[in-house]
Scaffold this motif. Structure first.
Motif, PDB file in Angstrom:
ATOM      1  N   ALA A 114       0.937  -1.271  -0.073  1.00 19.71           N
ATOM      2  CA  ALA A 114       0.145   0.274  -0.065  1.00 19.71           C
ATOM      3  C   ALA A 114       1.110   1.306  -0.132  1.00 19.71           C
ATOM      4  O   ALA A 114       0.701   2.237  -0.665  1.00 19.71           O
ATOM      5  CB  ALA A 114      -0.821   0.164   1.203  1.00 19.71           C
ATOM      6  N   ALA A 115       2.236   1.298   0.755  1.00 20.60           N
ATOM      7  CA  ALA A 115       2.935   2.507   0.683  1.00 20.60           C
ATOM      8  C   ALA A 115       3.496   2.719  -0.696  1.00 20.60           C
ATOM      9  O   ALA A 115       3.495   3.999  -1.088  1.00 20.60           O
ATOM     10  CB  ALA A 115       3.879   2.139   1.739  1.00 20.60           C
ATOM     11  N   VAL A 116       3.937   1.811  -1.161  1.00 18.11           N
ATOM     12  CA  VAL A 116       4.566   1.835  -2.680  1.00 18.11           C
ATOM     13  C   VAL A 116       3.359   2.472  -3.545  1.00 18.11           C
ATOM     14  O   VAL A 116       3.491   3.110  -4.477  1.00 18.11           O
ATOM     15  CB  VAL A 116       5.035   0.641  -3.173  1.00 18.11           C
ATOM     16  CG1 VAL A 116       5.517   0.763  -4.705  1.00 18.11           C
ATOM     17  CG2 VAL A 116       6.190   0.166  -2.357  1.00 18.11           C
ATOM     18  N   CYS A 117       2.245   1.735  -3.747  1.00 19.65           N
ATOM     19  CA  CYS A 117       1.241   1.938  -4.678  1.00 19.65           C
ATOM     20  C   CYS A 117       0.656   3.489  -4.451  1.00 19.65           C
ATOM     21  O   CYS A 117       0.390   4.238  -5.393  1.00 19.65           O
ATOM     22  CB  CYS A 117      -0.005   0.934  -4.378  1.00 19.65           C
ATOM     23  SG  CYS A 117       0.648  -0.646  -5.295  1.00 19.65           S
ATOM     24  N   LEU A 118       0.317   3.744  -3.160  1.00 22.85           N
ATOM     25  CA  LEU A 118      -0.340   4.937  -2.763  1.00 22.85           C
ATOM     26  C   LEU A 118       0.532   6.304  -2.946  1.00 22.85           C
ATOM     27  O   LEU A 118       0.136   7.111  -3.597  1.00 22.85           O
ATOM     28  CB  LEU A 118      -0.795   5.303  -1.253  1.00 22.85           C
ATOM     29  CG  LEU A 118      -2.026   4.190  -0.869  1.00 22.85           C
ATOM     30  CD1 LEU A 118      -2.336   4.237   0.716  1.00 22.85           C
ATOM     31  CD2 LEU A 118      -3.218   4.741  -1.653  1.00 22.85           C
ATOM     32  N   THR A 119       1.965   6.071  -2.722  1.00 20.31           N
ATOM     33  CA  THR A 119       3.003   7.119  -2.830  1.00 20.31           C
ATOM     34  C   THR A 119       3.280   7.375  -4.463  1.00 20.31           C
ATOM     35  O   THR A 119       3.104   8.340  -5.065  1.00 20.31           O
ATOM     36  CB  THR A 119       4.146   6.646  -2.280  1.00 20.31           C
ATOM     37  OG1 THR A 119       4.046   6.494  -0.910  1.00 20.31           O
ATOM     38  CG2 THR A 119       5.249   7.764  -2.407  1.00 20.31           C
ATOM     39  N   GLY A 120       3.158   6.188  -5.022  1.00 20.30           N
ATOM     40  CA  GLY A 120       3.620   6.440  -6.639  1.00 20.30           C
ATOM     41  C   GLY A 120       2.297   6.952  -7.190  1.00 20.30           C
ATOM     42  O   GLY A 120       2.496   7.656  -8.169  1.00 20.30           O
ATOM     43  N   ALA A 121       1.151   6.392  -6.700  1.00 17.50           N
ATOM     44  CA  ALA A 121      -0.249   6.723  -7.627  1.00 17.50           C
ATOM     45  C   ALA A 121      -0.213   8.338  -7.335  1.00 17.50           C
ATOM     46  O   ALA A 121      -0.633   9.209  -8.181  1.00 17.50           O
ATOM     47  CB  ALA A 121      -1.405   5.864  -7.274  1.00 17.50           C
ATOM     48  N   GLY A 122      -0.110   8.607  -5.961  1.00 22.86           N
ATOM     49  CA  GLY A 122      -0.327  10.212  -5.615  1.00 22.86           C
ATOM     50  C   GLY A 122       0.756  11.204  -6.386  1.00 22.86           C
ATOM     51  O   GLY A 122       0.232  12.062  -6.744  1.00 22.86           O
ATOM     52  N   THR A 123       1.924  10.516  -6.631  1.00 26.72           N
ATOM     53  CA  THR A 123       2.722  11.393  -7.225  1.00 26.72           C
ATOM     54  C   THR A 123       2.632  11.472  -8.520  1.00 26.72           C
ATOM     55  O   THR A 123       2.608  12.541  -9.323  1.00 26.72           O
ATOM     56  CB  THR A 123       4.226  10.732  -6.988  1.00 26.72           C
ATOM     57  OG1 THR A 123       4.659  10.482  -5.654  1.00 26.72           O
ATOM     58  CG2 THR A 123       5.378  11.613  -7.615  1.00 26.72           C
ATOM     59  N   TRP A 124       2.004  10.547  -9.081  1.00 27.83           N
ATOM     60  CA  TRP A 124       1.855  10.503 -10.778  1.00 27.83           C
ATOM     61  C   TRP A 124       0.494  11.453 -11.090  1.00 27.83           C
ATOM     62  O   TRP A 124       0.666  11.988 -11.981  1.00 27.83           O
ATOM     63  CB  TRP A 124       1.428   8.992 -11.027  1.00 27.83           C
ATOM     64  CG  TRP A 124       1.160   8.945 -12.686  1.00 27.83           C
ATOM     65  CD1 TRP A 124       1.997   8.989 -13.641  1.00 27.83           C
ATOM     66  CD2 TRP A 124      -0.131   8.554 -13.120  1.00 27.83           C
ATOM     67  NE1 TRP A 124       1.314   8.802 -14.851  1.00 27.83           N
ATOM     68  CE2 TRP A 124      -0.012   8.578 -14.519  1.00 27.83           C
ATOM     69  CE3 TRP A 124      -1.427   8.480 -12.440  1.00 27.83           C
ATOM     70  CZ2 TRP A 124      -1.056   8.573 -15.198  1.00 27.83           C
ATOM     71  CZ3 TRP A 124      -2.646   8.296 -13.206  1.00 27.83           C
ATOM     72  CH2 TRP A 124      -2.457   8.160 -14.665  1.00 27.83           C
ATOM     73  N   ALA A 125      -0.487  11.188 -10.107  1.00 31.24           N
ATOM     74  CA  ALA A 125      -1.725  11.906 -10.497  1.00 31.24           C
ATOM     75  C   ALA A 125      -1.747  13.153  -9.648  1.00 31.24           C
ATOM     76  O   ALA A 125      -2.617  14.042  -9.664  1.00 31.24           O
ATOM     77  CB  ALA A 125      -2.888  11.204  -9.754  1.00 31.24           C
TER      78      ALA A 125
ATOM     79  N   GLU B  14      -3.286  13.821  -1.120  1.00 29.09           N
ATOM     80  CA  GLU B  14      -3.695  12.967  -0.003  1.00 29.09           C
ATOM     81  C   GLU B  14      -3.277  11.504  -0.142  1.00 29.09           C
ATOM     82  O   GLU B  14      -3.015  10.946   0.789  1.00 29.09           O
ATOM     83  CB  GLU B  14      -5.340  13.200  -0.197  1.00 29.09           C
ATOM     84  CG  GLU B  14      -6.057  14.343   0.532  1.00 29.09           C
ATOM     85  CD  GLU B  14      -5.930  15.272  -0.840  1.00 29.09           C
ATOM     86  OE1 GLU B  14      -5.406  15.041  -1.910  1.00 29.09           O
ATOM     87  OE2 GLU B  14      -6.323  16.489  -0.401  1.00 29.09           O
ATOM     88  N   LEU B  15      -3.130  11.226  -1.177  1.00 30.14           N
ATOM     89  CA  LEU B  15      -2.644   9.763  -1.541  1.00 30.14           C
ATOM     90  C   LEU B  15      -1.246   9.514  -1.055  1.00 30.14           C
ATOM     91  O   LEU B  15      -0.696   8.587  -0.444  1.00 30.14           O
ATOM     92  CB  LEU B  15      -2.754   9.291  -2.990  1.00 30.14           C
ATOM     93  CG  LEU B  15      -4.486   9.094  -3.707  1.00 30.14           C
ATOM     94  CD1 LEU B  15      -4.250   8.747  -4.933  1.00 30.14           C
ATOM     95  CD2 LEU B  15      -5.026   7.857  -2.760  1.00 30.14           C
ATOM     96  N   VAL B  16      -0.467  10.702  -1.560  1.00 33.15           N
ATOM     97  CA  VAL B  16       0.954  10.798  -1.067  1.00 33.15           C
ATOM     98  C   VAL B  16       1.099  10.541   0.647  1.00 33.15           C
ATOM     99  O   VAL B  16       1.912   9.962   0.933  1.00 33.15           O
ATOM    100  CB  VAL B  16       1.673  11.865  -1.600  1.00 33.15           C
ATOM    101  CG1 VAL B  16       3.091  11.990  -1.043  1.00 33.15           C
ATOM    102  CG2 VAL B  16       1.756  11.753  -3.330  1.00 33.15           C
ATOM    103  N   THR B  17       0.016  11.344   1.083  1.00 30.93           N
ATOM    104  CA  THR B  17       0.051  11.108   2.536  1.00 30.93           C
ATOM    105  C   THR B  17      -0.220  10.034   3.257  1.00 30.93           C
ATOM    106  O   THR B  17       0.380   9.637   4.225  1.00 30.93           O
ATOM    107  CB  THR B  17      -0.904  12.403   2.979  1.00 30.93           C
ATOM    108  OG1 THR B  17      -0.515  13.700   2.493  1.00 30.93           O
ATOM    109  CG2 THR B  17      -0.814  12.474   4.483  1.00 30.93           C
ATOM    110  N   LEU B  18      -1.046   9.223   2.554  1.00 30.28           N
ATOM    111  CA  LEU B  18      -1.461   7.867   3.011  1.00 30.28           C
ATOM    112  C   LEU B  18      -0.200   6.949   2.611  1.00 30.28           C
ATOM    113  O   LEU B  18      -0.105   6.147   3.646  1.00 30.28           O
ATOM    114  CB  LEU B  18      -2.672   7.608   2.470  1.00 30.28           C
ATOM    115  CG  LEU B  18      -4.194   8.206   2.676  1.00 30.28           C
ATOM    116  CD1 LEU B  18      -5.333   7.431   1.802  1.00 30.28           C
ATOM    117  CD2 LEU B  18      -4.175   7.890   4.134  1.00 30.28           C
TER     118      LEU B  18
END
Length: 389
Positions: free
Chosen positions: A22-33, A37-41
């Motif tokens: 979850a940490a990898v996916c949320l950080t990657g998705a939040g940075t790309w998009a 909020e996703l980066v924070t999670l």
């Protein structure tokens, strides 16, 4: 035994693995998009993993004492493991997970949290299924962080060995094998102190005066005493066929159980015991014989009963009787002829055959007490019915 830390391993639990994903996916998705909020999670999940790692840096100081009793058990019996864990550190230890491994089977036990200076003793059953010699590796101590994200384990203690003996059945001894007799056959080199008369000899100072033979003393003019010894006891020679050809399915396991049952029966009757296998292994006491039988295996290169004449050549003597017991699978005509040729050299010859229930009964060699059965339990029933009648 004191615990010895050998290898410390830290790894993700299943929850931790999902957290890391979850940490990898949320950080990657939040940075790309460009979604803060996703980066924070994602960073929060990463922070949780870092906190868990820091928590595990403080390894509790523990000592362990492990016992396994009994170390020698029969098939179907139970062995018990006991582990005492003591916290010798200055801080409390978290709950621990203890893992024991025996023969590929794992047993997991939980030890509660321990305050400094406290200890806890836990007992747990150990699976002892099939016969064999099992090496129990060092016990594994493991603990995790409060969120169960990471776990850390280490090996403690040393290896232990457990022997699982074949299951045995109660067998009556064959009376044709020569019952013990206080006035049985004696030899000059037999141990002194028995009740069997061997010969007369001159009195020696220190001899029991009650042994003086007054009639012989009057006739010879020399003080004569009775020379009494322990009579020779008939030995039980048990030969287990360890070749592959006579057995199908699990019949070899039943043959091993029958051989073990004869060993225990001989010891229970206080008869000297000699166990040999057609593969060349041999033992001369019940305890060592059972250890051998716990590990014996079939061998396709084994000569089987063809090796029997060589196996018994040095056992049969003119001064001591031997009862022969042969444990095998299905026999052929050549084996039957061999047993009949050996029969005059022994007090008795018994043949235990473990055969498939749907197979035709093998021929019974003349002069040989032969019993065929489909398993060890049926053999014990048939043997006792025949011997005790």
């Amino acid at each position: 035994m004191s615990a010895v830390s050998r290898l410390r391993r830290t790894g993700l639990t299943s929850t931790g693995a999902w957290m890391a994903l979850a940490a990898v996916c949320l950080t990657g998705a939040g940075t790309w998009a460009d979604y803060p909020e996703l980066v924070t999670l994602g960073l929060a999940a990463t922070g949780a993993l870092l906190v868990a790692a820091l928590w595990l840096l403080a390894t509790p100081k523990l000592t362990t004492v492990r016992e396994v009793r009994p170390r020698r058990v029969f098939e179907g019996s139970a062995a018990q493991g006991t582990l005492t864990v003591t916290n010798v550190g200055r801080r409390g230890s978290p709950p621990l997970v203890i893992t024991e491994t025996l023969g590929g089977d794992r047993t997991t036990v939980t030890v509660p949290a321990l305050a400094a200076g406290h200890d806890c003793t836990v007992s747990y059953p150990l699976p002892v299924g099939r016969r064999g010699r099992y090496t129990i590796p060092p016990v594994r101590l493991g603990h995790s962080d409060p969120m169960r994200l990471l776990q850390r384990g280490r090996a403690a203690g040393s290896e232990l060995v457990v022997h699982v003996y074949p299951r045995v059945h109660l067998l009556a001894m064959n009376t044709f094998g020569g019952a013990q007799d206080a006035e049985g056959h004696t030899t000059s080199n037999a141990p002194l102190g028995g009740a069997a008369f061997h010969s007369l000899r001159e009195y020696v100072p220190g001899d029991d005066w009650r042994r003086i033979h007054w009639g012989a003393t009057a006739r010879t003019g020399t003080v004569m005493a009775r020379h009494v010894v322990v009579p020779d006891e008939p030995r039980q020679l048990i030969v287990l066929d360890t070749s592959s050809a006579p057995y199908t399915g699990t019949l070899f396991e039943d043959a091993v159980r029958v051989a073990a049952s004869f060993c225990v029966a001989a010891e229970g009757s206080s008869l000297p015991l000699h166990l040999r296998t057609t593969g060349g292994a041999e033992r001369e006491s019940s305890g060592t014989a059972l250890e051998l039988l716990s590990t014996v295996q079939r061998d396709s290169a084994d000569r089987g009963l063809a090796a029997l004449p060589d196996l018994v050549r040095d056992v049969v003597t003119d001064t001591q009787g031997v009862a022969l017991v042969v444990v095998t699978g299905r026999t052929d005509a050549a084996a039957s002829q061999l047993l009949m040729s050996l029969r005059p050299r022994f007090l008795s010859v018994s043949l235990a055959q473990l055969v498939s229930p749907d197979a035709a009964l093998p021929a019974r060699p003349h002069g040989v007490l032969a019993i065929a059965a489909a398993n060890s339990e049926q053999f014990a029933t048939s043997w006792n019915r025949l011997v005790l009648r």
